[in-house]
Design a protein around this motif. Structure first.
Motif, short mmCIF file in Angstrom:
data_model
loop_
_atom_site.label_atom_id
_atom_site.label_comp_id
_atom_site.label_asym_id
_atom_site.label_seq_id
_atom_site.Cartn_x
_atom_site.Cartn_y
_atom_site.Cartn_z
N MET A 1 0.50 -0.77 0.19
CA MET A 1 0.34 -0.08 0.30
C MET A 1 0.46 1.11 0.46
SD MET A 1 -2.69 0.94 -0.52
CE MET A 1 -3.75 2.15 0.96
N LYS A 2 1.74 1.32 0.91
CA LYS A 2 2.34 2.68 1.21
C LYS A 2 3.46 2.59 0.20
CE LYS A 2 5.42 4.44 4.54
NZ LYS A 2 5.79 4.21 6.36
N LEU A 5 1.36 3.61 -2.57
CA LEU A 5 0.91 5.33 -2.87
C LEU A 5 2.74 6.58 -2.73
CD1 LEU A 5 -1.21 7.14 -1.20
CD2 LEU A 5 0.50 7.03 0.79
N MET A 6 3.78 6.17 -2.54
CA MET A 6 5.19 6.86 -2.49
C MET A 6 5.38 6.45 -4.49
SD MET A 6 6.13 7.88 -0.64
CE MET A 6 7.87 8.36 -0.90
N LEU A 9 2.82 9.43 -5.73
CA LEU A 9 3.10 10.55 -5.82
C LEU A 9 4.39 10.71 -5.93
CD1 LEU A 9 3.41 11.31 -1.05
CD2 LEU A 9 2.39 12.35 -3.50
N ASP A 99 -3.67 51.41 -29.39
CA ASP A 99 -4.22 51.48 -27.13
C ASP A 99 -3.71 50.64 -26.78
OD1 ASP A 99 -4.84 54.71 -27.50
OD2 ASP A 99 -6.48 54.31 -27.24
N PRO A 100 -4.47 48.98 -27.03
CA PRO A 100 -3.92 48.11 -25.74
C PRO A 100 -2.61 47.56 -26.13
CG PRO A 100 -5.63 47.18 -26.97
CD PRO A 100 -5.60 48.69 -28.06
N SER A 103 -0.11 49.02 -23.26
CA SER A 103 0.09 48.29 -22.16
C SER A 103 0.58 47.13 -22.40
CB SER A 103 -1.38 48.41 -21.42
OG SER A 103 -2.83 48.24 -22.08
N SER A 106 4.71 47.04 -22.24
CA SER A 106 5.35 47.21 -20.68
C SER A 106 4.59 46.50 -19.51
CB SER A 106 3.91 48.49 -20.51
OG SER A 106 2.87 49.63 -20.58
N VAL A 107 3.84 45.62 -20.07
CA VAL A 107 3.55 44.21 -19.02
C VAL A 107 4.10 43.67 -19.16
CG1 VAL A 107 1.25 42.52 -18.87
CG2 VAL A 107 0.61 44.85 -19.06
N MET A 109 7.54 44.31 -20.67
CA MET A 109 8.85 44.24 -20.52
C MET A 109 9.30 44.36 -18.79
SD MET A 109 10.57 46.39 -22.53
CE MET A 109 10.51 46.55 -24.40
N GLY A 110 7.67 44.46 -18.22
CA GLY A 110 7.89 44.15 -16.59
C GLY A 110 8.11 42.60 -16.07
N PHE A 129 11.39 53.56 -21.26
CA PHE A 129 12.01 52.07 -21.84
C PHE A 129 13.67 52.22 -21.26
CE2 PHE A 129 8.16 50.99 -23.49
CZ PHE A 129 7.35 50.46 -22.01
N ALA A 132 15.21 52.85 -18.42
CA ALA A 132 14.73 51.36 -17.12
C ALA A 132 15.25 49.71 -17.97
CB ALA A 132 13.15 50.79 -17.39
N GLN A 134 16.13 48.71 -20.76
CA GLN A 134 15.08 47.74 -21.33
C GLN A 134 15.03 47.41 -22.75
OE1 GLN A 134 13.68 45.09 -20.50
NE2 GLN A 134 12.12 45.47 -18.86
N LYS B 26 -0.09 7.29 7.60
CA LYS B 26 -1.11 7.07 5.64
C LYS B 26 -1.79 8.01 5.56
CE LYS B 26 -2.16 2.24 4.49
NZ LYS B 26 -1.17 1.51 4.46
N GLY B 63 7.87 50.00 -12.18
CA GLY B 63 7.37 47.82 -12.22
C GLY B 63 7.90 47.98 -13.98
N ILE B 64 9.14 48.57 -14.36
CA ILE B 64 10.24 47.93 -15.75
C ILE B 64 11.06 48.02 -15.20
CG2 ILE B 64 8.31 48.29 -17.66
CD1 ILE B 64 9.49 51.22 -18.34
N ASP B 65 11.72 48.35 -14.50
CA ASP B 65 13.59 48.55 -13.86
C ASP B 65 12.88 48.29 -12.73
OD1 ASP B 65 12.39 50.29 -12.26
OD2 ASP B 65 13.23 51.93 -13.59
N TYR B 254 -13.42 49.13 -19.28
CA TYR B 254 -12.23 48.97 -19.95
C TYR B 254 -12.53 49.53 -21.74
CZ TYR B 254 -7.15 48.33 -21.88
OH TYR B 254 -6.39 48.15 -22.94
N TYR B 273 -4.85 50.02 -13.27
CA TYR B 273 -5.48 49.55 -14.51
C TYR B 273 -4.33 50.83 -14.78
CZ TYR B 273 -4.65 47.96 -19.15
OH TYR B 273 -3.51 47.70 -20.33
#
Lengths: 449, 314
Positions: A1-2, A5-6, A9, A99-100, A103, A106-107, A109-110, A129, A132, A134, B26, B63-65, B254, B273
């Motif tokens: 049994m044991k 089980l091992m 795991l 526009d997206p 962001s 930057s996400v 890069m971070g 940047f 920073a 980057q 066990k 947040g970037i450096d 958004y 955000y």
């Protein structure tokens, strides 16, 4: 049994470890296999003893850009040329909405997984940047002499070049020639003449200026132009460099007042602050001939050719007129550079990435973009087939001063305040004095260090 | 009781305490084995993240450096003096209240309607559920065009029925923008509660209604005395979901307004955000996130305590 089980795991934890690693090591070994097969088949001159890493094979570069229509085509062609010249290297191209994109980058890069090559507009946004740590300096990798000096300057900080420009844009006032002819209007020479046009159109139930100001940078054009027309070309440089007049200068107050005067004259569509440029709400009014004019960058032509090619015949443009008693002139233009391509510092193949930037910012790309997408080349030696672009290019060549977009030149946080207050001006929810004071306060906080 | 019996008999069977200990170990191992995967994921992505958010909220960081400047609680002091934050908290409260007052009653009404004997029930069921199936971004863009001031559907409708005086640019106007977006949020989420209520109503035993019929109960009495009390637990669960969801709401705002015009539709999440990713203030953004977390936690604790007391009274 044991024991069972091992065993279970251990099995589970093993699976866990394998699953975590498979993304990096597993796929690499697969690629190794396929590529080594290709190598032996196709390029027999290759030294078989050479290790695969050095031959430049089985490498992937990522490229993020925001171009659409013919400009996107120009990017794709440049990528194809690059892949032909560098066999075994694939470029993963991601086209992201304007526009997206800001962001998303930057996400990335971070979060430590940015693309190898990325788009920017130079200026304060790119500098963020660079500061920073980057962005890679590529002044030695590319031939900087082939680029227009003004265009290159937006990606140059402390005499180091961090990006290669492809094209430039100026912001004229576009108008519908048919509507102007119908109401017997002519391209204005002075601001008062422009106001007369606004009145005429308004009284004929045509929206004088179409504008989608949820995007905010669109309304910023009016602020930049009017402030320049009152305060002259050095106004912004003094305010930004903290060497004289500030963002609360009288010229800014006057510009803000003029914007609100236009709003009160019904010069803009209802609810400008709720309309989005990216979803085309302002252009629809132009195409439907419900609106007569639009202050917009030269890329509007790219949008028109993409969305309603037959409208191009009706599209004319003039420069934003000067105001009486102001220091600015009609031939001082607002403009900017886009795209600028840069290499990130974390790129695993910086040399290849720099090669890709070279190809992206080559004469071929710039020429294609200029002739098909309506932007002015930032690379020297391009011949314009398109009379339209020739005209735009002449405008830039004849202009005595160029004002780069505030929102891309200023540090992002200050740019945001400029955009927010300008939007509030259009919504009549802030007085001119309040608005300029807010920008100046933020400028003091961020720039007087 | 049953457990006790089992334990007693088990004790009788196992004579050696050693074996018992081994068995217990066990058991623990099995329990750990089952809990561990979920616990690890939860620990890394929730507990650790909350802790790190608080940690970052004490720094001035882009947040970037790698340049973190320790500020202590200065960011929190700044937050309490930040008009836009208070404005966004106000908008969040407005969203919480309107969501509670519209989404849940609307969900309940739609669920009840689906049990009434109308022809084409399946059709209505699909139609009612449709908004919840659509992607938020698609809904956002759809409603941008519906609300458009110049050629929007809503203004067209108002014009067609002679209400030109009400026509306006719904999301371009600072006064109406927040209501326009809230209406869209409610439109999107009411079907979700409809499904929850429908499932709960199906679970109410038919016998209760039969008994009520025998007693001569009217429709309204049946609803008031049987359906509503038995739905109470699910109504409370829905309310918690709705409140928490409204407090951390982000996506439609958004897409539709970006928090504008002039911050009139700013919510805590959109402001967070904007500070984090547009203005490059990761530290300050984390301060907003952590405050959001504390507010949501506080509200949840209050509701749960209230619910506990209510149950105690029953």
């Amino acid at each position: 049994m044991k024991k069972k089980l091992m065993f279970l795991l251990v099995l589970v934890s093993l699976l866990f470890v394998v699953a975590c690693n498979s993304t990096s090591s597993g796929s690499d070994s697969e690629k190794d296999n396929t590529d080594s097969g290709q190598e032996t088949g196709s390029s027999s001159e290759n030294n078989s003893g050479e290790s695969k890493g050095d031959s430049g094979a089985d490498k992937t570069l990522t490229l993020w850009h925001i171009e659409t229509g013919p400009s996107e085509e120009a990017i794709n062609q440049a990528v194809e040329r690059f892949e032909e010249k560098n066999p075994g290297v694939t470029v993963e191209v991601s086209q992201i909405e304007n526009d997206p994109y800001k962001s998303k980058l930057s996400v990335a890069m971070g979060g430590g997984n940015p693309p190898d090559v990325f788009h920017s507009w130079g200026g304060g946004w790119l500098k963020q940047f660079v500061d920073a740590g980057q962005v890679r300096e590529i002044g030695n990798d590319i031939d900087t002499s082939i680029y227009n000096e003004a265009a290159l300057s937006v990606a140059t900080f402390d005499d180091k070049v961090y990006g290669a420009p492809v094209s430039m844009d100026v912001v004229p006032v576009f108008y519908n020639k048919d509507i102007f002819a119908k109401y017997d209007l002519e391209e204005p020479e002075t601001y008062d003449e422009l106001l007369t046009i606004v009145e005429t159109l308004e009284s004929n139930r045509i929206i004088p200026f179409t504008l989608a100001n949820q995007s905010k940078w669109t309304g910023s054009f009016y602020m930049m132009y009017l402030a320049e027309r009152f305060g002259g070309p050095e106004l912004f440089n003094e305010a930004f460099g903290r060497t004289g007049r500030g963002f609360d200068d009288e010229a800014y107050v006057k510009a803000a007042e003029k914007i609100q005067e236009l709003v009160k004259m019904n010069a803009f569509p209802d609810g400008v602050n709720g309309m989005n440029y990216d979803t085309g709400q302002s252009r629809q009014l132009l195409y439907a001939e419900k609106a007569g004019m639009q202050v917009m960058g030269g890329w509007l032509l790219n949008n028109v050719r993409d969305e309603m090619p037959e409208f191009e015949d009706k599209l004319g443009f003039f420069l934003f007129p000067a105001v009486d008693g102001g220091e600015g002139k009609k031939n001082h233009v607002v403009g900017g550079v886009s795209p600028v391509f840069s290499v990130t510092k974390s790129s695993e193949n910086p040399d290849l990435a720099a090669e890709l930037v070279k190809e992206l910012a080559s004469v071929e790309t710039a020429e294609y973009m200029s002739n098909k997408a309506g932007s002015i080349s930032a690379v020297n030696g391009v011949e314009y087939e398109d009379p339209y672009i020739q005209k735009m290019s002449d405008v830039l060549a004849n202009s005595e001063a160029m004002q780069t977009y505030y929102d891309q030149t200023l540090p992002p946080e200050l740019a945001q305040v400029h955009l927010d207050t300008t939007q509030a001006l259009f919504g009549l929810s802030m007085t001119p004095e309040e608005a300029v004071k807010k920008v100046e306060e933020k400028a003091k906080e961020l720039l007087d260090k | 009781m049953l457990e006790k019996v089992e334990k007693l008999s088990a004790q009788q069977v196992t004579t050696s305490t050693l074996i018992k200990k081994a068995k217990k170990r066990k058991e623990i191992l099995t329990i750990v084995g089952f809990i561990a995967p979920a616990l690890i994921v939860y620990g890394v992505y929730v507990v650790y993240s909350i802790f790190m958010t608080f940690y970052y909220s004490m720094f001035d960081w882009s947040g970037i450096d790698k340049n973190l400047v320790f500020l202590g609680l200065d960011n929190y002091i700044k937050l309490f003096q930040d008009d836009i934050f208070w404005k966004s908290l106000g908008n969040n409260s407005l969203l919480v209240i309107t969501s509670l007052l519209t989404q849940i009653p609307l969900g309940l009404i739609m669920a009840l309607l689906l049990f009434s004997p109308i022809r084409g029930m399946r059709f209505f069921r699909s139609i009612y559920f449709m908004p919840f199936l659509m992607s938020t971004v698609a809904i956002g863009i759809l409603f941008i065009f519906i609300y458009d001031g110049n050629f929007g559907l809503l203004n067209g409708l108002l014009g067609a029925i002679g209400l030109e005086s009400l026509q306006q640019a719904w999301i371009g106007n600072e006064q109406t923008a927040i209501w326009a977006v809230i209406a869209t949020v409610c439109w999107q989420f009411a079907p979700f509660y409809m499904i929850l209520f429908r499932a709960a109503i199906v679970g109410i035993p038919e016998e209760l209604y039969e008994a009520a019929d025998i007693d001569g109960a009217k429709k309204w009495q049946r609803f008031k005395n049987i359906t509503l009390p038995l739905l109470m637990p699910i109504i409370i669960t829905s309310s918690i979901l709705s409140i928490i969801g409204s407090l951390k709401y982000f996506d439609l705002i958004y897409v539709m307004t970006g928090g504008g015009p002039n911050n009139s539709t700013e919510l805590m999440a959109t402001y967070m955000y904007r500070q984090t990713f547009t203005n490059f203030n990761m530290g300050y953004g984390s301060t907003i996130s952590f405050s959001m977390f504390m507010i949501a936690l506080g509200v949840t604790v209050v509701i749960l305590l209230g619910d506990k007391r209510r149950r105690g009274e029953e």
